[in-house]
Motif scaffolding. Structure first.
Motif, PDB file in Angstrom:
ATOM      1  N   THR A   1      17.809  57.125 -41.964  1.00  0.00           N
ATOM      2  CA  THR A   1      18.667  56.935 -40.781  1.00  0.00           C
ATOM      3  C   THR A   1      17.865  57.061 -39.481  1.00  0.00           C
ATOM      4  N   GLY A   2      16.759  57.795 -39.517  1.00  0.00           N
ATOM      5  CA  GLY A   2      15.915  57.926 -38.324  1.00  0.00           C
ATOM      6  C   GLY A   2      15.424  56.562 -37.860  1.00  0.00           C
ATOM      7  N   ALA A   3      15.152  55.671 -38.828  1.00  0.00           N
ATOM      8  CA  ALA A   3      14.664  54.328 -38.488  1.00  0.00           C
ATOM      9  C   ALA A   3      15.718  53.554 -37.695  1.00  0.00           C
TER      10      ALA A   3
ATOM     11  N   TYR B   1      17.916  54.971 -35.564  1.00  0.00           N
ATOM     12  CA  TYR B   1      17.867  55.510 -34.195  1.00  0.00           C
ATOM     13  C   TYR B   1      16.629  54.979 -33.475  1.00  0.00           C
ATOM     14  N   ARG B   2      15.551  54.795 -34.228  1.00  0.00           N
ATOM     15  CA  ARG B   2      14.330  54.251 -33.630  1.00  0.00           C
ATOM     16  C   ARG B   2      14.539  52.783 -33.214  1.00  0.00           C
TER      17      ARG B   2
ATOM     18  N   ARG C   1       7.415  52.954 -35.191  1.00  0.00           N
ATOM     19  CA  ARG C   1       6.755  54.217 -35.557  1.00  0.00           C
ATOM     20  C   ARG C   1       5.869  54.791 -34.455  1.00  0.00           C
TER      21      ARG C   1
ATOM     22  N   ALA D   1      13.938  57.735 -29.211  1.00  0.00           N
ATOM     23  CA  ALA D   1      14.960  57.922 -30.260  1.00  0.00           C
ATOM     24  C   ALA D   1      15.512  59.336 -30.167  1.00  0.00           C
ATOM     25  N   SER D   2      14.631  60.297 -29.994  1.00  0.00           N
ATOM     26  CA  SER D   2      15.044  61.700 -29.908  1.00  0.00           C
ATOM     27  C   SER D   2      15.986  61.907 -28.715  1.00  0.00           C
TER      28      SER D   2
ATOM     29  N   GLY E   1      18.233  62.468 -42.677  1.00  0.00           N
ATOM     30  CA  GLY E   1      18.507  62.435 -41.242  1.00  0.00           C
ATOM     31  C   GLY E   1      18.683  63.832 -40.691  1.00  0.00           C
ATOM     32  N   ARG E   2      19.635  63.984 -39.773  1.00  0.00           N
ATOM     33  CA  ARG E   2      19.869  65.286 -39.143  1.00  0.00           C
ATOM     34  C   ARG E   2      21.312  65.767 -39.350  1.00  0.00           C
ATOM     35  N   ASP E   3      22.228  64.784 -39.533  1.00  0.00           N
ATOM     36  CA  ASP E   3      23.661  65.107 -39.572  1.00  0.00           C
ATOM     37  C   ASP E   3      24.332  64.509 -40.801  1.00  0.00           C
ATOM     38  N   ILE E   4      23.552  64.245 -41.840  1.00  0.00           N
ATOM     39  CA  ILE E   4      24.125  63.534 -42.994  1.00  0.00           C
ATOM     40  C   ILE E   4      25.114  64.440 -43.751  1.00  0.00           C
TER      41      ILE E   4
ATOM     42  N   ARG F   1      11.694  68.559 -29.819  1.00  0.00           N
ATOM     43  CA  ARG F   1      12.589  67.639 -30.551  1.00  0.00           C
ATOM     44  C   ARG F   1      13.628  68.407 -31.358  1.00  0.00           C
TER      45      ARG F   1
ATOM     46  N   ASP G   1      17.686  68.133 -30.957  1.00  0.00           N
ATOM     47  CA  ASP G   1      18.557  67.812 -32.097  1.00  0.00           C
ATOM     48  C   ASP G   1      19.583  68.913 -32.368  1.00  0.00           C
TER      49      ASP G   1
ATOM     50  N   ARG H   1      22.370  69.323 -29.103  1.00  0.00           N
ATOM     51  CA  ARG H   1      23.227  68.261 -28.558  1.00  0.00           C
ATOM     52  C   ARG H   1      24.675  68.570 -28.944  1.00  0.00           C
TER      53      ARG H   1
HETATM   54  O1  C5P Z   1      13.507  61.037 -38.507  1.00  0.00           O
HETATM   55  P1  C5P Z   1      12.918  60.327 -37.332  1.00  0.00           P
HETATM   56  O2  C5P Z   1      11.851  61.108 -36.623  1.00  0.00           O
HETATM   57  O3  C5P Z   1      12.461  58.935 -37.657  1.00  0.00           O
HETATM   58  O4  C5P Z   1      14.130  60.159 -36.299  1.00  0.00           O
HETATM   59  C1  C5P Z   1      13.935  59.745 -34.974  1.00  0.00           C
HETATM   60  C2  C5P Z   1      14.908  60.531 -34.085  1.00  0.00           C
HETATM   61  O5  C5P Z   1      16.241  60.129 -34.351  1.00  0.00           O
HETATM   62  C3  C5P Z   1      14.872  62.044 -34.313  1.00  0.00           C
HETATM   63  O6  C5P Z   1      13.991  62.682 -33.412  1.00  0.00           O
HETATM   64  C4  C5P Z   1      16.316  62.493 -34.111  1.00  0.00           C
HETATM   65  O7  C5P Z   1      16.523  62.959 -32.800  1.00  0.00           O
HETATM   66  C5  C5P Z   1      17.127  61.224 -34.296  1.00  0.00           C
HETATM   67  N1  C5P Z   1      17.955  61.235 -35.502  1.00  0.00           N
HETATM   68  C6  C5P Z   1      19.221  61.757 -35.401  1.00  0.00           C
HETATM   69  N2  C5P Z   1      20.058  61.721 -36.477  1.00  0.00           N
HETATM   70  C7  C5P Z   1      19.661  61.202 -37.641  1.00  0.00           C
HETATM   71  C8  C5P Z   1      18.344  60.702 -37.777  1.00  0.00           C
HETATM   72  C9  C5P Z   1      17.504  60.741 -36.678  1.00  0.00           C
HETATM   73  O8  C5P Z   1      19.609  62.247 -34.344  1.00  0.00           O
HETATM   74  N3  C5P Z   1      20.526  61.162 -38.663  1.00  0.00           N
END
Ligand code: C5P
Length: 221
Positions: A33-35, A37-38, A89, A97-98, A127-130, A178, A182, A185
């Motif tokens: 999922t980070g990809a 947001y990127r 990347r 993204a962050s 991810g962060r909130d899955i 970071r 995260d 927020r």
């Molecule tokens: O995991 P990755 O570093 O690729 O994610 C990029 C950014 O997206 C993270 O720094 C985070 O803030 C955000 N992110 C998020 N929720 C997710 C995945 C990523 O907030 N489920």
């Protein structure tokens, strides 16, 4: 019925490496999922939209079409028809993204995509909130963490091996910043779900973490 495994945790804990391997062993799809947001961040950077410009981000959420495809088992992020896997990347995109991930509209847009994917297929999603927000009914939830020093060390090694000059203290500071963004927020922050299993990869090898997740999943199924 489809199965889902949620792996959350701070940056650099090894989530993607581990999630990818677990998915491979189980024949599930790995969803990074980070990809997503990127990809959204890349769109904002290209349009020159600031991470705190709510109005323009709201417009961008309508204009940026983000979809996911798979090629050779690897997730490909498609932004308005363009495969952007090779462009997301960089540090610049990571920082954007962050910052932009704190925007509620961005999150709602991407969470919908994530839930649709999990409804159709067996997934390992990181991810962060899955576990807390995207898939609260996931079959297994893992909270994967490691100390900031260990995470910074891994990142430093990775960059040095690529021939990129970098400063350990700056990397650690960036990681702590970071995490802080995260975790603090307002909407869907990073935290361990009550029913998630905590794994600390500071002193565990990758294989050990993967084996633990496999055991936990087979025990729950
Ligand atoms: O995991 P990755 O570093 O690729 O994610 C990029 C950014 O997206 C993270 O720094 C985070 O803030 C955000 N992110 C998020 N929720 C997710 C995945 C990523 O907030 N489920």
């Amino acid at each position: 019925m489809s199965y889902s495994i949620a792996i959350d945790g701070p940056a650099g804990a090894g989530k993607s490496t581990i999630a990818r391997q677990v998915a491979k062993r189980l024949g599930f799809i790995y969803v990074d999922t980070g990809a997503m947001y990127r990809a959204m961040a890349l769109y904002l950077l290209r349009k020159g939209i600031a991470a705190d410009d709510g109005e323009r981000i709201s417009e961008a959420c309508k204009d940026a079409d983000i979809t996911i495809e798979y090629a050779d088992g690897e997730q490909q992020v498609i932004l308005n028809g363009e495969n952007v896997n090779g462009s997301i990347r960089t540090e610049e995109v990571g920082n954007m993204a962050s910052a932009s991930a704190a925007n509620k509209e961005v999150r709602i847009k991407l969470v919908e995509l994530q839930r649709n994917m999990a409804a159709k297929k067996n997934v390992v999603m990181d991810g962060r909130d899955i576990g807390t927000y995207v898939l609260p009914e996931a079959d297994l939830k893992i909270y994967l963490t490691a100390s900031s020093a260990v995470r910074a060390e891994r990142r430093h090694k990775e960059l040095t091996e690529k021939g990129i000059e970098c400063d350990f203290d700056a990397i650690e500071r960036d990681i702590i910043d970071r995490d802080d963004r995260d975790m603090t927020r307002e909407f869907a922050p990073l935290r361990q779900a009550e029913d998630a299993v905590l794994l600390d990869s500071s002193y565990m090898g990758i294989e050990e973490v993967i084996d633990s997740i496999m055991e936990l999943f087979h025990g729950k199924k």
